[in-house]
Design a protein around this motif. Sequence first.
Motif, PDB file in Angstrom:
ATOM      1  N   LYS A  81       0.824  -1.206   0.000  1.00 54.36           N
ATOM      2  CA  LYS A  81       0.000   0.000   0.000  1.00 54.36           C
ATOM      3  C   LYS A  81       0.862   1.261   0.000  1.00 54.36           C
ATOM      4  O   LYS A  81       0.626   2.199  -0.779  1.00 54.36           O
ATOM      5  CB  LYS A  81      -0.909  -0.011   1.226  1.00 54.36           C
ATOM      6  CG  LYS A  81      -1.717   1.265   1.428  1.00 54.36           C
ATOM      7  CD  LYS A  81      -2.464   1.223   2.756  1.00 54.36           C
ATOM      8  CE  LYS A  81      -3.139   2.549   3.051  1.00 54.36           C
ATOM      9  NZ  LYS A  81      -3.793   2.548   4.382  1.00 54.36           N
ATOM     10  N   THR A  82       1.877   1.279   0.852  1.00 55.36           N
ATOM     11  CA  THR A  82       2.743   2.451   0.961  1.00 55.36           C
ATOM     12  C   THR A  82       3.532   2.684  -0.318  1.00 55.36           C
ATOM     13  O   THR A  82       3.724   3.822  -0.756  1.00 55.36           O
ATOM     14  CB  THR A  82       3.720   2.288   2.144  1.00 55.36           C
ATOM     15  OG1 THR A  82       2.976   2.020   3.336  1.00 55.36           O
ATOM     16  CG2 THR A  82       4.556   3.538   2.344  1.00 55.36           C
ATOM     17  N   LEU A  83       3.978   1.594  -0.939  1.00 54.27           N
ATOM     18  CA  LEU A  83       4.753   1.703  -2.174  1.00 54.27           C
ATOM     19  C   LEU A  83       3.923   2.325  -3.291  1.00 54.27           C
ATOM     20  O   LEU A  83       4.400   3.192  -4.030  1.00 54.27           O
ATOM     21  CB  LEU A  83       5.249   0.317  -2.596  1.00 54.27           C
ATOM     22  CG  LEU A  83       6.380   0.261  -3.625  1.00 54.27           C
ATOM     23  CD1 LEU A  83       7.616   0.979  -3.104  1.00 54.27           C
ATOM     24  CD2 LEU A  83       6.715  -1.180  -3.968  1.00 54.27           C
ATOM     25  N   LEU A  84       2.675   1.909  -3.399  1.00 61.16           N
ATOM     26  CA  LEU A  84       1.793   2.481  -4.419  1.00 61.16           C
ATOM     27  C   LEU A  84       1.545   3.966  -4.164  1.00 61.16           C
ATOM     28  O   LEU A  84       1.475   4.771  -5.096  1.00 61.16           O
ATOM     29  CB  LEU A  84       0.462   1.727  -4.450  1.00 61.16           C
ATOM     30  CG  LEU A  84       0.483   0.323  -5.062  1.00 61.16           C
ATOM     31  CD1 LEU A  84      -0.883  -0.328  -4.937  1.00 61.16           C
ATOM     32  CD2 LEU A  84       0.912   0.371  -6.519  1.00 61.16           C
TER      33      LEU A  84
ATOM     34  N   ASP B  30      10.327   9.123 -10.831  1.00 59.51           N
ATOM     35  CA  ASP B  30      11.741   8.853 -10.562  1.00 59.51           C
ATOM     36  C   ASP B  30      11.963   7.454  -9.989  1.00 59.51           C
ATOM     37  O   ASP B  30      13.012   6.847 -10.206  1.00 59.51           O
ATOM     38  CB  ASP B  30      12.312   9.889  -9.589  1.00 59.51           C
ATOM     39  CG  ASP B  30      12.473  11.256 -10.231  1.00 59.51           C
ATOM     40  OD1 ASP B  30      13.068  11.324 -11.320  1.00 59.51           O
ATOM     41  OD2 ASP B  30      11.998  12.251  -9.659  1.00 59.51           O
ATOM     42  N   SER B  31      10.985   6.953  -9.261  1.00 60.96           N
ATOM     43  CA  SER B  31      11.159   5.651  -8.611  1.00 60.96           C
ATOM     44  C   SER B  31      10.565   4.499  -9.411  1.00 60.96           C
ATOM     45  O   SER B  31      10.840   3.335  -9.129  1.00 60.96           O
ATOM     46  CB  SER B  31      10.507   5.668  -7.222  1.00 60.96           C
ATOM     47  OG  SER B  31       9.101   5.854  -7.313  1.00 60.96           O
ATOM     48  N   VAL B  32       9.766   4.810 -10.420  1.00 62.17           N
ATOM     49  CA  VAL B  32       9.023   3.768 -11.120  1.00 62.17           C
ATOM     50  C   VAL B  32       9.939   2.751 -11.807  1.00 62.17           C
ATOM     51  O   VAL B  32       9.671   1.546 -11.784  1.00 62.17           O
ATOM     52  CB  VAL B  32       8.043   4.405 -12.136  1.00 62.17           C
ATOM     53  CG1 VAL B  32       8.777   5.177 -13.210  1.00 62.17           C
ATOM     54  CG2 VAL B  32       7.163   3.348 -12.765  1.00 62.17           C
ATOM     55  N   GLY B  33      11.041   3.218 -12.397  1.00 62.55           N
ATOM     56  CA  GLY B  33      11.949   2.308 -13.087  1.00 62.55           C
ATOM     57  C   GLY B  33      12.613   1.301 -12.164  1.00 62.55           C
ATOM     58  O   GLY B  33      12.532   0.085 -12.394  1.00 62.55           O
ATOM     59  N   PRO B  34      13.296   1.774 -11.111  1.00 63.67           N
ATOM     60  CA  PRO B  34      13.937   0.838 -10.181  1.00 63.67           C
ATOM     61  C   PRO B  34      12.958  -0.141  -9.538  1.00 63.67           C
ATOM     62  O   PRO B  34      13.278  -1.319  -9.361  1.00 63.67           O
ATOM     63  CB  PRO B  34      14.555   1.770  -9.132  1.00 63.67           C
ATOM     64  CG  PRO B  34      14.794   3.050  -9.859  1.00 63.67           C
ATOM     65  CD  PRO B  34      13.641   3.170 -10.807  1.00 63.67           C
TER      66      PRO B  34
ATOM     67  N   ILE C 102       1.501  -3.983  -8.649  1.00 62.76           N
ATOM     68  CA  ILE C 102       2.507  -2.915  -8.619  1.00 62.76           C
ATOM     69  C   ILE C 102       3.218  -2.839  -9.964  1.00 62.76           C
ATOM     70  O   ILE C 102       3.483  -1.750 -10.485  1.00 62.76           O
ATOM     71  CB  ILE C 102       3.532  -3.154  -7.494  1.00 62.76           C
ATOM     72  CG1 ILE C 102       2.861  -3.073  -6.131  1.00 62.76           C
ATOM     73  CG2 ILE C 102       4.659  -2.121  -7.572  1.00 62.76           C
ATOM     74  CD1 ILE C 102       3.803  -3.258  -4.964  1.00 62.76           C
ATOM     75  N   GLU C 103       3.527  -3.996 -10.534  1.00 63.83           N
ATOM     76  CA  GLU C 103       4.200  -4.033 -11.837  1.00 63.83           C
ATOM     77  C   GLU C 103       3.360  -3.320 -12.896  1.00 63.83           C
ATOM     78  O   GLU C 103       3.867  -2.479 -13.651  1.00 63.83           O
ATOM     79  CB  GLU C 103       4.449  -5.482 -12.250  1.00 63.83           C
ATOM     80  CG  GLU C 103       5.166  -5.620 -13.586  1.00 63.83           C
ATOM     81  CD  GLU C 103       5.377  -7.071 -13.990  1.00 63.83           C
ATOM     82  OE1 GLU C 103       5.955  -7.305 -15.060  1.00 63.83           O
ATOM     83  OE2 GLU C 103       4.956  -7.972 -13.229  1.00 63.83           O
ATOM     84  N   GLU C 104       2.077  -3.628 -12.946  1.00 68.92           N
ATOM     85  CA  GLU C 104       1.190  -3.006 -13.934  1.00 68.92           C
ATOM     86  C   GLU C 104       1.039  -1.507 -13.675  1.00 68.92           C
ATOM     87  O   GLU C 104       0.979  -0.707 -14.613  1.00 68.92           O
ATOM     88  CB  GLU C 104      -0.174  -3.692 -13.906  1.00 68.92           C
ATOM     89  CG  GLU C 104      -0.134  -5.132 -14.407  1.00 68.92           C
ATOM     90  CD  GLU C 104      -1.464  -5.845 -14.248  1.00 68.92           C
ATOM     91  OE1 GLU C 104      -2.366  -5.266 -13.580  1.00 68.92           O
ATOM     92  OE2 GLU C 104      -1.607  -6.958 -14.776  1.00 68.92           O
ATOM     93  N   THR C 105       0.986  -1.135 -12.404  1.00 72.76           N
ATOM     94  CA  THR C 105       0.886   0.283 -12.055  1.00 72.76           C
ATOM     95  C   THR C 105       2.152   1.026 -12.462  1.00 72.76           C
ATOM     96  O   THR C 105       2.089   2.163 -12.955  1.00 72.76           O
ATOM     97  CB  THR C 105       0.644   0.456 -10.543  1.00 72.76           C
ATOM     98  OG1 THR C 105      -0.536  -0.259 -10.163  1.00 72.76           O
ATOM     99  CG2 THR C 105       0.471   1.920 -10.186  1.00 72.76           C
TER     100      THR C 105
END
Length: 238
Positions: free
Chosen positions: A69-72, A78-82, A96-99
């Motif tokens: 939940k927190t990650l989403l 900037d963080s989406v790639g890593p 999370i991958e699809e998001t």
Amino acid sequence: MFTNEMSESSSSEVFLRDMSPEAFKVMLEFMYSGELILEGSVEFGTLLLQALLLADQFGVTLLYQECYKTLLECLTEDSVGPILRALSSIPSCKLIEETCEMKFAMHFDYCTTTSLDFILLDETNFSNIIQHQDLTVTSEERVLNAIFMWCMRGKELCGWEVVAELLALSTPELLFGDRLQSLNNLFPSVRFPLMPYDLLKKLGQSNLCRHVPIFDDLVREGISYVEFGSLRPGNDQK
């Protein structure tokens, strides 16, 4: 681990290898307090990701859900790639991958020009991004350039013109290596008919068309589409 017939069940010591001490501390504190406490020397996003992977590894469901939940909530361009690279191989992190793919697609120009980390994405993720229904780009040329950089594992930002120059002294096999087939797979995702006519003509006269047959075919189709459209009633001829 402690109840099954494993060595840890009969030992007074348990060795946990390849694990972040900070993330393990987060997991222990959560087990005792039920709260997700992300403090320490490790960057917040990195620690959160490590804690999520650790929770998944040890089956700590509540911690996993809280990290998820927190990650989403904290996901940025900037963080989406890593994050995408770290989670793409974990089935339980599919949402999370699809998001991440959607977020990347919506900020495609930014994500492919501020950093070259996107060349580390696997082909499936990269392909999903450039075919995503929410893909937002300033031009199809940006998509084309990103494909070339990904396939070359580029060490610096460059456009198709640089690739064309390199092909004057090299071959597609040497330039793209094991990603040559990926290059052919990704090209159809570029909407060549949406490119300016002058750009299509330049592409058609470049070394790219002379060395990469599928690229030549797609550029020719794009040129034909534009030329045919310009001859329709009500359109000015070029």
